[in-house]
Design a protein around this motif. Structure first.
Motif, PDB file in Angstrom:
ATOM      1  N   ASP A   1      -7.580   9.271  78.602  1.00  0.00           N
ATOM      2  CA  ASP A   1      -7.831   9.679  77.038  1.00  0.00           C
ATOM      3  C   ASP A   1      -9.075  11.083  76.485  1.00  0.00           C
ATOM      4  O   ASP A   1      -9.636  11.322  75.662  1.00  0.00           O
ATOM      5  CB  ASP A   1      -7.881   8.663  76.177  1.00  0.00           C
ATOM      6  CG  ASP A   1      -8.100   8.189  74.416  1.00  0.00           C
ATOM      7  OD1 ASP A   1      -7.598   9.592  74.302  1.00  0.00           O
ATOM      8  OD2 ASP A   1      -8.880   8.157  73.696  1.00  0.00           O
ATOM      9  N   GLY A   2      -9.001  11.806  77.898  1.00  0.00           N
ATOM     10  CA  GLY A   2      -9.914  13.120  78.190  1.00  0.00           C
ATOM     11  C   GLY A   2      -9.256  14.054  76.607  1.00  0.00           C
ATOM     12  O   GLY A   2      -9.950  14.208  75.957  1.00  0.00           O
ATOM     13  N   GLY A   3      -7.934  14.140  76.323  1.00  0.00           N
ATOM     14  CA  GLY A   3      -7.747  14.178  75.449  1.00  0.00           C
ATOM     15  C   GLY A   3      -8.395  13.817  74.127  1.00  0.00           C
ATOM     16  O   GLY A   3      -8.221  14.834  73.047  1.00  0.00           O
ATOM     17  N   GLY A   4      -7.886  12.785  74.271  1.00  0.00           N
ATOM     18  CA  GLY A   4      -8.727  11.613  73.113  1.00  0.00           C
ATOM     19  C   GLY A   4     -10.450  12.784  72.890  1.00  0.00           C
ATOM     20  O   GLY A   4     -10.910  13.273  71.610  1.00  0.00           O
TER      21      GLY A   4
ATOM     22  N   GLY B   1      -3.805  10.613  68.769  1.00  0.00           N
ATOM     23  CA  GLY B   1      -3.586  10.399  69.928  1.00  0.00           C
ATOM     24  C   GLY B   1      -3.111  11.557  70.034  1.00  0.00           C
ATOM     25  O   GLY B   1      -2.420  12.967  69.294  1.00  0.00           O
ATOM     26  N   PRO B   2      -3.728  11.922  71.496  1.00  0.00           N
ATOM     27  CA  PRO B   2      -2.935  13.504  72.245  1.00  0.00           C
ATOM     28  C   PRO B   2      -1.463  13.171  73.217  1.00  0.00           C
ATOM     29  O   PRO B   2      -1.477  14.402  73.280  1.00  0.00           O
ATOM     30  CB  PRO B   2      -4.480  13.468  73.480  1.00  0.00           C
ATOM     31  CG  PRO B   2      -5.246  12.389  73.197  1.00  0.00           C
ATOM     32  CD  PRO B   2      -4.503  11.430  72.182  1.00  0.00           C
TER      33      PRO B   2
ATOM     34  N   VAL C   1      -8.951   5.796  65.896  1.00  0.00           N
ATOM     35  CA  VAL C   1      -8.689   5.845  67.225  1.00  0.00           C
ATOM     36  C   VAL C   1      -7.811   6.678  67.723  1.00  0.00           C
ATOM     37  O   VAL C   1      -6.214   7.014  67.563  1.00  0.00           O
ATOM     38  CB  VAL C   1      -8.052   4.247  67.211  1.00  0.00           C
ATOM     39  CG1 VAL C   1      -8.064   3.979  68.559  1.00  0.00           C
ATOM     40  CG2 VAL C   1      -9.116   3.575  66.542  1.00  0.00           C
ATOM     41  N   ALA C   2      -8.379   8.091  68.680  1.00  0.00           N
ATOM     42  CA  ALA C   2      -7.835   8.641  69.182  1.00  0.00           C
ATOM     43  C   ALA C   2      -7.540   8.191  70.785  1.00  0.00           C
ATOM     44  O   ALA C   2      -7.057   8.990  71.692  1.00  0.00           O
ATOM     45  CB  ALA C   2      -8.413  10.070  69.392  1.00  0.00           C
TER      46      ALA C   2
END
Length: 456
Positions: free
Chosen positions: A130-133, A419-420, A185-186
């Protein structure tokens, strides 16, 4: 919103873009695999990196170690805040900094722990999940800068990929750091890289072990086969009875429900088949839209079965077998209720009177958003302005049990799941990647959403 705000935010994100991408590449390089030890030094370094990056965008962030329920040292968590006005709404931003392992790097086309740009996507483990988040939160806060109209609290978790064993105790011991009006919550994704989505629902999950017995000991299949069926066959018959002729679950007391917020667009069957590598001869089970079947109707999977391997098998009737069933439950049903209903059915429908024993295991509650909430409407509008197209909301067939737990602990908070990811992200799989254009628009969308939540 003020005229020209979208253009101004887009310009600010453009100016900050090199930093955002570099942040993500450095995060990938850390190899934050929590399965190698949630309390290990490499996870502490990962948490400190995230805290340092949040400090750069004005968050008073720090690393705190959680404690597992058994009292042992737990995950390295990142918490922080940016208070702009005590009277303003407070928004909690969530993401996680741990990533899935890479069992076989040879299945990757690039080094999984080197962020690599190819055709508009950034490849690497944790690039999307979840680095994108983390990148979205950092980019949005930097874009708003001194124009941020809401108070921010941040929680970047360090054990999400391990099931979050210390999540609830940690939150309950840090309530002040989490108490908020809106929780973003991403850790989900969009319909595609170009079409944004809110996640409308998550199915719950329940698991149980089932032991089917027919004999006190194994016997010769030639001597006793016929009137006595083996335990494996009886278990298969019991499993098949859970479904009707269409493939719908028919267990009394196990609920189904409509797509939350209404179905804007059904899933494309050809895409689902391609994504799951479905055999061409296979007919999709169940009735109703694919969206219902994947998001809000129950499903039952045999995830384990104790049988003798084919290699070395011999002519004997198995006296006993054990299976493990995992059931995804409708978002609104309490998993304990579904578990009890399934257990009751299994015992009462034992084929030919075989002995069936059920051991209940874990439960995780599903979740459904409030489609009429003000924060939901703000998020949809922000997405439309950032991406330039109407959002297409979607459910998720999987479970994120901590989201309903957050809602339970903070019942006044409105929860938004963004999210991403997109269908090409391959989260948890080889060649995980993130769309850079999608990430760019996600950053703008979250910045716009924070502005709207502050009344601007």
């Amino acid at each position: 919103m003020a005229a020209g705000q979208v253009d101004e935010l887009r310009k600010r994100v453009n100016d900050d873009w090199e930093r955002i991408v570099e942040l993500l590449k450095q995060k990938i390089a850390l190899g934050s695999v929590s399965s190698k030890g949630i309390a290990a030094d490499h996870m502490k370094r990962s948490a400190q990196f995230v805290a340092d990056e949040l400090i750069k965008v004005g968050v008073d962030a720090k690393v705190v170690q959680s404690t597992n329920p058994d009292g042992s040292a737990g995950a390295w968590e990142v918490i922080g805040s940016k208070i702009v006005n005590e009277q303003a709404p407070t928004v909690l931003l969530y993401a996680h900094h741990d990533v899935q392992p890479v069992p076989d790097a040879s299945q990757w086309d690039t080094d999984p722990f080197v962020g690599t740009e190819i055709d508009g996507r950034l490849y690497g483990r944790g690039s999307a999940d979840d680095g994108g988040g983390i990148a979205i939160h950092s980019g949005a806060l930097q874009a708003l800068g001194d124009d941020l109209p809401v108070n921010i609290k941040v929680f970047i978790e360090g054990e999400e990929e391990m099931g979050s064993p210390s999540f609830i105790p940690f939150i309950e011991s840090h309530r002040e750091e989490f108490d908020s009006d809106v929780i973003i919550v991403a850790d989900s994704g969009n319909w595609s890289a170009d079409i944004p989505s809110l996640t409308t629902s998550l199915r719950g999950n329940t698991t149980l072990d089932v032991t089917v017995s027919v004999l006190g000991h194994p016997v010769h299949s030639g001597q006793f086969g016929g009137p006595i069926l083996d335990a494996n066959t009886l278990a298969a018959m019991l499993i098949s009875s859970l479904y009707d002729e269409h493939g719908d679950v028919i267990v009394p007391g196990v609920a189904s429900q409509e797509v939350v917020g209404g179905l804007q667009r059904d899933l494309d069957e050809a895409s689902v088949r391609a994504d799951a590598a479905v055999e061409p001869t296979y007919t999709m089970a169940g009735t109703g839209s694919l969206a219902e079947r994947l998001w809000t109707k129950p499903s039952i999977a045999v995830i384990g079965m104790d049988v003798h391997p084919v290699e070395g098998s011999f002519n004997v009737i198995a006296n006993q077998t054990r299976i493990r069933l995992s059931m995804r439950t409708a978002p609104g049903q309490k998993p304990q209720e579904a578990q009890q209903a399934l257990a009751k059915y299994l015992v009462e429908n034992a084929p030919f009177g075989a002995k069936v024993e059920v051991t209940p295991l874990d439960n995780g509650m599903g979740w459904a958003m409030d489609p009429d909430a003000e924060a939901t409407q703000d998020a949809l509008q922000a997405m439309k302005e950032a991406f330039g197209v109407d959002p297409v909301n979607k459910g998720e067939g999987g479970s994120i049990p901590f989201i309903p737990e957050l809602q339970r602990i903070f019942p006044q908070a409105q929860v938004l799941v963004t999210g991403p990811e997109d269908p090409k992200a391959n989260a948890h799989s080889p060649n995980e990647s993130i769309s850079l254009s999608g990430l760019h628009n996600n950053v703008i969308a979250e910045a716009l959403l924070l502005s709207k939540l502050g009344g601007e």
